[in-house]
Design a protein around this motif. Structure first.
Motif, PDB file in Angstrom:
ATOM      1  N   THR A 227       0.832  -1.194   0.000  1.00  0.00           N
ATOM      2  CA  THR A 227       0.000   0.000   0.000  1.00  0.00           C
ATOM      3  C   THR A 227       0.874   1.255   0.000  1.00  0.00           C
ATOM      4  OG1 THR A 227      -0.125  -0.039   2.417  1.00  0.00           O
ATOM      5  CG2 THR A 227      -1.891  -1.145   1.192  1.00  0.00           C
ATOM      6  N   ILE A 228       0.332   2.328  -0.531  1.00  0.00           N
ATOM      7  CA  ILE A 228       1.067   3.590  -0.630  1.00  0.00           C
ATOM      8  C   ILE A 228       0.520   4.562   0.413  1.00  0.00           C
ATOM      9  CG2 ILE A 228       1.544   5.581  -2.095  1.00  0.00           C
ATOM     10  CD1 ILE A 228       1.446   3.742  -4.483  1.00  0.00           C
ATOM     11  N   VAL A 287       2.270  10.711  -6.324  1.00  0.00           N
ATOM     12  CA  VAL A 287       1.644   9.419  -6.050  1.00  0.00           C
ATOM     13  C   VAL A 287       0.970   8.878  -7.310  1.00  0.00           C
ATOM     14  CG1 VAL A 287      -0.195   8.270  -4.751  1.00  0.00           C
ATOM     15  CG2 VAL A 287       1.368   9.836  -3.594  1.00  0.00           C
ATOM     16  N   ALA A 305      -4.420   4.916  -2.342  1.00  0.00           N
ATOM     17  CA  ALA A 305      -3.311   5.537  -1.623  1.00  0.00           C
ATOM     18  C   ALA A 305      -3.852   6.441  -0.525  1.00  0.00           C
ATOM     19  CB  ALA A 305      -2.450   6.338  -2.587  1.00  0.00           C
TER      20      ALA A 305
END
Length: 386
Positions: A227-228, A287, A305
């Protein structure tokens, strides 16, 4: 252009040589080299990344190989050693290459294996930098920027501006593995055109901090999460000269820091909410690029995100579609971030200032606070090199 001396053709004195192959030193040489390498890799089964033109990836069943190019330096990695060796042999049939094995020293960056992960270190580069500045034996400091020291507007010009530009330019490359230097180096770069004695003093403080952190590098460790999470922050009107704000962000993939930035905003903002929102727009663009790259490589998870901001006003703006008079002039940034939130790509959450990791990219900090954030950015010490 003229014919080389001693090789003139008396029957055609106005003729010149026609270049059949590109040579080093010519303007078109890098482009010609990359095109030849690109065409070969495509024929070999690699796919060129649309997000990063220097990246190629090869997929065969569950095996993946990634190849990254920097001029004529190439690094190849993957999860199938047999496939990597096969591709290296194919590459050797068309190019004269030298296999250096596992990456130990690449473009001035040393990779040190620790506890199943890696530490990216530029210790040799730091030593050379201090040597060039004549500060190899200087006293170390615990932070690269002082909280209380301000730059005087009437300071006398530095007598050797070329040295200042060389040292600060070299410091920029050091931020590749040292995100803790980003804010200080960004501030020094703003005075390249006319450095003063005060600016040189700031640069020497950064060098003294480097002296005390020779054995620090960026840690990359295995992570079960893909995951970001991104932290964005802004120091509203922090520059005493033009009152522009400084934006900063840190992007994590799982537990690893993969992207960061410290940069002065281009325009003067009228409120802290506007400054924080512009910082959110910057990290949103970064992102978006990271997500695009991960999707292309088949590594992106389905989770949106998460963006963390310590300003409630900016956080509310991401979810509230109503404009008011103070935000009319940030409409473009508003639509960009708002659309990402509305589409479910991003989730913007509030984080308290004490937990804001991007704080280190926007302002000078006290020693304990700086050390705490540096550790959370995975900038850690390693064993001295032999």
């Amino acid at each position: 252009m003229k014919q080389p001396p001693g090789y003139e053709d008396p029957t055609h004195p106005d003729h010149v040589c026609h270049l059949q192959r590109s040579l080093y030193g010519l303007k078109q040489a890098p482009r010609a080299w990359f095109k030849r390498l690109h065409d070969f890799l495509i024929l070999a089964g690699f796919k060129s990344s649309k997000t990063d033109v220097s990246l190629f990836h090869y997929t065969a069943d569950t095996s993946r190989v990634y190849l990254l190019i920097y001029v004529d330096d190439i690094i190849m990695m993957g999860n199938d050693e047999t496939l990597i060796n096969t591709l290296l042999q194919r590459l050797a049939t068309a190019f004269k290459i030298r296999d250096l094995g596992k990456p130990g020293f690449f473009l001035g960056i040393e990779t040190i294996a620790v506890n199943g992960g890696l530490i990216l270190s530029q210790r040799r580069y730091m030593t050379d930098l201090l040597n060039r500045a004549g500060m190899l034996d200087c006293k170390p400091l615990t932070t690269p920027a002082a909280v209380t020291v301000s730059v005087s507007s009437d300071a006398s010009p530095y007598e050797n501006p070329t040295q200042y530009r060389r040292i600060v330019g070299a410091l920029q490359y050091l931020t590749i593995t040292r995100p803790d230097l980003s804010y200080s180096v960004n501030r020094l770069c703003q005075f390249m055109h006319a450095p003063s004695d005060d600016h040189w003093s700031l640069a020497k403080r950064v060098l003294r901090y480097i002296k005390g952190t020779f054995n620090f590098g960026l840690r990359i460790a295995p992570s079960t999460s893909t995951t970001i999470q991104a932290f964005s922050d802004s120091d509203w009107a922090g520059c005493p000269i033009d009152r522009k704000s400084t934006s900063g962000y840190a992007v994590f993939l799982g537990t690893n820091l993969i992207s960061w930035l410290s940069r002065k905003q281009r325009t003067v903002t009228r409120s802290s909410t506007e400054a924080e929102y512009k910082a959110l727009a910057d990290v949103s663009a970064e992102v978006t690029w990271v997500v695009s790259l991960l999707r292309e490589l088949g590594l992106h998870s389905s989770h949106p995100a998460t963006l963390w901001c310590d300003n409630l006003g900016a956080t509310y703006l991401c979810a509230n579609p109503v404009f008011h008079a103070r935000t009319k002039h940030v409409e473009i940034d508003y639509h960009f971030v708002r659309d990402k939130v509305a589409s479910g790509d991003f989730v913007v959450n509030f984080v308290s200032t004490k937990d804001q990791l991007a704080d280190i990219f926007t302002k000078p900090l006290t020693g304990p606070r700086f050390t705490q954030l540096r550790d959370k950015l995975n900038v850690v010490a390693h064993q001295p090199c032999a």
